[in-house]
Scaffold this motif. Structure first.
Motif, PDB file in Angstrom:
ATOM      1  N   GLY A   1      28.279  58.254  35.684  1.00 21.22           N
ATOM      2  CA  GLY A   1      26.986  57.770  36.144  1.00 21.22           C
ATOM      3  C   GLY A   1      26.412  56.699  35.240  1.00 21.22           C
ATOM      4  O   GLY A   1      25.852  55.696  35.703  1.00 21.22           O
ATOM      5  N   ASP A   2      26.587  56.869  33.923  1.00 21.08           N
ATOM      6  CA  ASP A   2      26.048  55.894  32.972  1.00 21.08           C
ATOM      7  C   ASP A   2      26.765  54.551  33.059  1.00 21.08           C
ATOM      8  O   ASP A   2      26.139  53.495  32.914  1.00 21.08           O
ATOM      9  CB  ASP A   2      26.161  56.435  31.545  1.00 21.08           C
TER      10      ASP A   2
ATOM     11  N   SER B   1      31.318  63.477  34.529  1.00 23.90           N
ATOM     12  CA  SER B   1      30.433  63.057  35.614  1.00 23.90           C
ATOM     13  C   SER B   1      29.229  62.292  35.075  1.00 23.90           C
ATOM     14  O   SER B   1      28.773  61.306  35.679  1.00 23.90           O
ATOM     15  CB  SER B   1      29.969  64.274  36.423  1.00 23.90           C
ATOM     16  N   THR B   2      28.704  62.718  33.922  1.00 17.55           N
ATOM     17  CA  THR B   2      27.584  62.019  33.306  1.00 17.55           C
ATOM     18  C   THR B   2      28.005  60.639  32.821  1.00 17.55           C
ATOM     19  O   THR B   2      27.275  59.649  33.000  1.00 17.55           O
ATOM     20  CB  THR B   2      27.032  62.835  32.122  1.00 17.55           C
TER      21      THR B   2
ATOM     22  N   ASP C   1      22.923  64.579  24.837  1.00 23.34           N
ATOM     23  CA  ASP C   1      23.461  63.430  25.554  1.00 23.34           C
ATOM     24  C   ASP C   1      24.957  63.415  25.291  1.00 23.34           C
ATOM     25  O   ASP C   1      25.419  63.892  24.245  1.00 23.34           O
ATOM     26  CB  ASP C   1      22.810  62.142  25.058  1.00 23.34           C
ATOM     27  N   TRP C   2      25.745  62.861  26.229  1.00 25.13           N
ATOM     28  CA  TRP C   2      27.198  62.911  26.055  1.00 25.13           C
ATOM     29  C   TRP C   2      27.660  62.232  24.764  1.00 25.13           C
ATOM     30  O   TRP C   2      28.692  62.608  24.191  1.00 25.13           O
ATOM     31  CB  TRP C   2      27.914  62.303  27.261  1.00 25.13           C
TER      32      TRP C   2
ATOM     33  N   ALA D   1      31.770  66.354  30.488  1.00 23.11           N
ATOM     34  CA  ALA D   1      30.806  65.252  30.424  1.00 23.11           C
ATOM     35  C   ALA D   1      31.225  64.074  31.295  1.00 23.11           C
ATOM     36  O   ALA D   1      30.509  63.068  31.359  1.00 23.11           O
ATOM     37  CB  ALA D   1      30.645  64.785  28.973  1.00 23.11           C
TER      38      ALA D   1
ATOM     39  N   THR E   1      26.202  68.065  26.325  1.00 22.62           N
ATOM     40  CA  THR E   1      25.811  67.130  27.378  1.00 22.62           C
ATOM     41  C   THR E   1      24.513  67.555  28.048  1.00 22.62           C
ATOM     42  O   THR E   1      23.628  66.730  28.306  1.00 22.62           O
ATOM     43  CB  THR E   1      26.930  67.010  28.430  1.00 22.62           C
ATOM     44  N   GLU E   2      24.376  68.858  28.328  1.00 19.74           N
ATOM     45  CA  GLU E   2      23.162  69.336  28.983  1.00 19.74           C
ATOM     46  C   GLU E   2      21.971  69.369  28.024  1.00 19.74           C
ATOM     47  O   GLU E   2      20.837  69.108  28.420  1.00 19.74           O
ATOM     48  CB  GLU E   2      23.396  70.730  29.570  1.00 19.74           C
TER      49      GLU E   2
END
Length: 490
Positions: A38-39, A34-35, A162-163, A32, A158-159
């Motif tokens: 980004g957030d 990379s997500t 949400d993380w 998670a 995550t996919e």
């Protein structure tokens, strides 16, 4: 089963469920990252502390949790761990900045470090002596599966959601686990309730500083100033701990435990296995997502032949420990792991078909399951019943240190091979990855193979033969131990 079986099963569940959460969260966040980046619009240097913020307090709290459990109550420390882990998980899920997330991960790691060592002692105490290897096998399998499926669970959540749900899921589990532990687990303490604060500070400091130095070395190289200073400081703290322990009236870890071959050799096997497994899985997951082109969830699903095999191997091996001895089973398990890693190193290529990896991954999973079952059983069986908690603390600390060092060292080997290969496009990038992967895997093979050899030196029946004399024996009165035949009362 006896009339007490329902109580035994509930106690095993109560001891295993929180431990599974702590093991899972060791690596659950990796898929998670990379997500999260980004957030929060965070840098790579800040992002790595989402992982390291958990790892450092986790590794440092393992031995501290074991010692505190002996002194103030194992169930009490276990409940402290569950409570802090659950609260920290909620804080992680609500984080609105990377700083908040890292701080919550620190508290989460400390809670997991309190849970893990006492969970093994509580699981063993819940069953009869005849069921002990079964209980240890269940514990080892749950712990290993939690670590192994962490990336898969992280990618799935995550996919699909949400993380933040990586952490929210822990909250209802913790709310169930806390009262379950209070109801199903009896309180217990060790006979040695002394607390050598100086030794505890020295050894916890040495472990935390060493792991931090290893992490720095993995990220920036072994010659990086912070890494060198940290590793030197860790060596100084460890030396001070050894000197102080030898002179202390009440040492943190009874000195006789260091003279038990089954205890020392099994811990060495644990170190080599986690060195090779953690380091190899770290790169094989990237191999699946890089050259082989799978997404995080797809890659996680394709590791199931490796991660699911222990569920089959552990119960079988647990039933064989008393018959064949934990040493030979650890040796075979480590040998299978080494063969599997060598197999993957030999067939690895950028366009490798997934089918070619299934057999070696199953072999690796079976070998891993054998060690998960036989290693803690031998460690626990080689010491007195009252020393289980400290033995578990040492074993878990050694494994955590071996895993961290394995990732760092294999990263160095991988980087050397990767950087030596020119990259002009996607095809060359895949070839460069394989050029780094192959020597890293071979290094892991060599280390795990050393563990296989060490396992052969653990005597059959070593758990009973290596256990220290009972209280009041000749050895306790300072008389020579040579030639004694010891049978501890059951």
């Amino acid at each position: 089963m006896t009339s007490k079986s329902p109580g035994v099963l509930w106690a095993l569940l109560a001891a295993s469920l929180p431990m599974f959460m702590g093991s899972l969260d060791n690596l659950v966040v990796t898929t998670a990252l990379s997500t999260i980046a980004g957030d929060f619009d965070t840098t790579q240097a800040e992002l790595q502390w989402v992982v390291n913020g958990y790892t450092l307090p986790f590794s440092g709290a393992l031995l501290a949790g074991a010692v505190l459990g002996d002194r103030i109550g194992r169930r009490r420390v276990f409940l402290w761990g569950i409570g802090s882990f659950t609260v920290a998980s909620a804080f992680c899920a609500m984080a609105d900045s990377v700083g908040w997330l890292v701080a919550a991960r620190v508290l989460q790691g400390a809670g997991a470090g309190l849970i893990l060592p006492v969970s093994l002692t509580l699981a063993v105490a819940a069953v009869s002596r005849e069921q002990r290897n079964m209980a240890v096998g269940v514990w080892g399998a749950v712990n290993g599966i939690g670590i192994a499926v962490g990336p898969l669970a992280g990618g799935l959540v995550t996919e699909g959601l949400d993380w933040s749900w990586i952490f929210w899921i822990n909250v209802p589990v913790g709310l169930i686990a806390f009262p379950l532990a209070m109801w199903a687990i009896r309180e217990s303490r060790g006979d040695d309730r002394s607390l050598n604060v100086t030794s505890l500070i020295l050894i916890v400091g040495a472990v935390v500083v060493a792991v931090w130095g290893i992490v720095q070395a993995a990220d920036h190289g072994w010659g990086e100033t912070n890494a060198v200073v940290a590793l030197v400081a860790a060596a100084v703290l460890l030396t001070a701990y050894i000197v102080y322990e030898r002179r202390a009236r009440e040492p943190l870890i009874p000195l006789r435990m260091y003279r038990i071959p089954a205890f020392m050799l099994s811990n060495a096997v644990a170190f080599t296995m986690y060195f090779g497994v953690f380091g190899s899985i770290f790169f094989l997951a990237q191999f699946l997502q890089g050259p082989m082109g799978y997404g995080p969830l797809e890659a996680g699903l394709r590791t199931l032949p490796w991660t699911a095999a222990p569920m089959v191997a552990v119960p079988i091996v647990s039933a064989l420990v008393d018959r064949f001895g934990g040493g030979i089973l650890q040796a075979i398990g480590s040998g299978l792991q080494a063969v599997a890693l060598a197999w993957i190193a030999l067939v690895a290529e950028p366009d490798l078909a997934y089918g070619a990896m299934i057999a070696p991954m199953i072999l690796a999973g079976v070998g891993m399951g054998m060690v998960f079952a036989a290693n803690p059983a031998t460690v626990i069986g080689s010491v007195r019943d009252t020393e289980h908690n400290k033995a578990s603390g040492v074993n878990n600390t050694v494994r955590e240190f071996g895993g961290a060092l394995g990732i760092a060292v294999l990263t160095t080997v991988f980087t050397h091979g990767f950087d030596s290969h020119p990259i002009a496009g996607p095809e060359e990038a895949g070839e460069a990855f394989v050029a780094g992967l192959e020597p890293a895997l071979w290094f892991g093979v060599a280390v795990v193979a050393v563990g296989a050899v060490l396992g052969l030196f653990i005597r059959h029946g070593g758990a009973a033969e290596a256990r220290p004399p009972a209280e009041g024996s000749a050895a306790e009165r300072g008389l020579p131990e040579q030639g004694l035949t010891v049978t501890e009362s059951r």
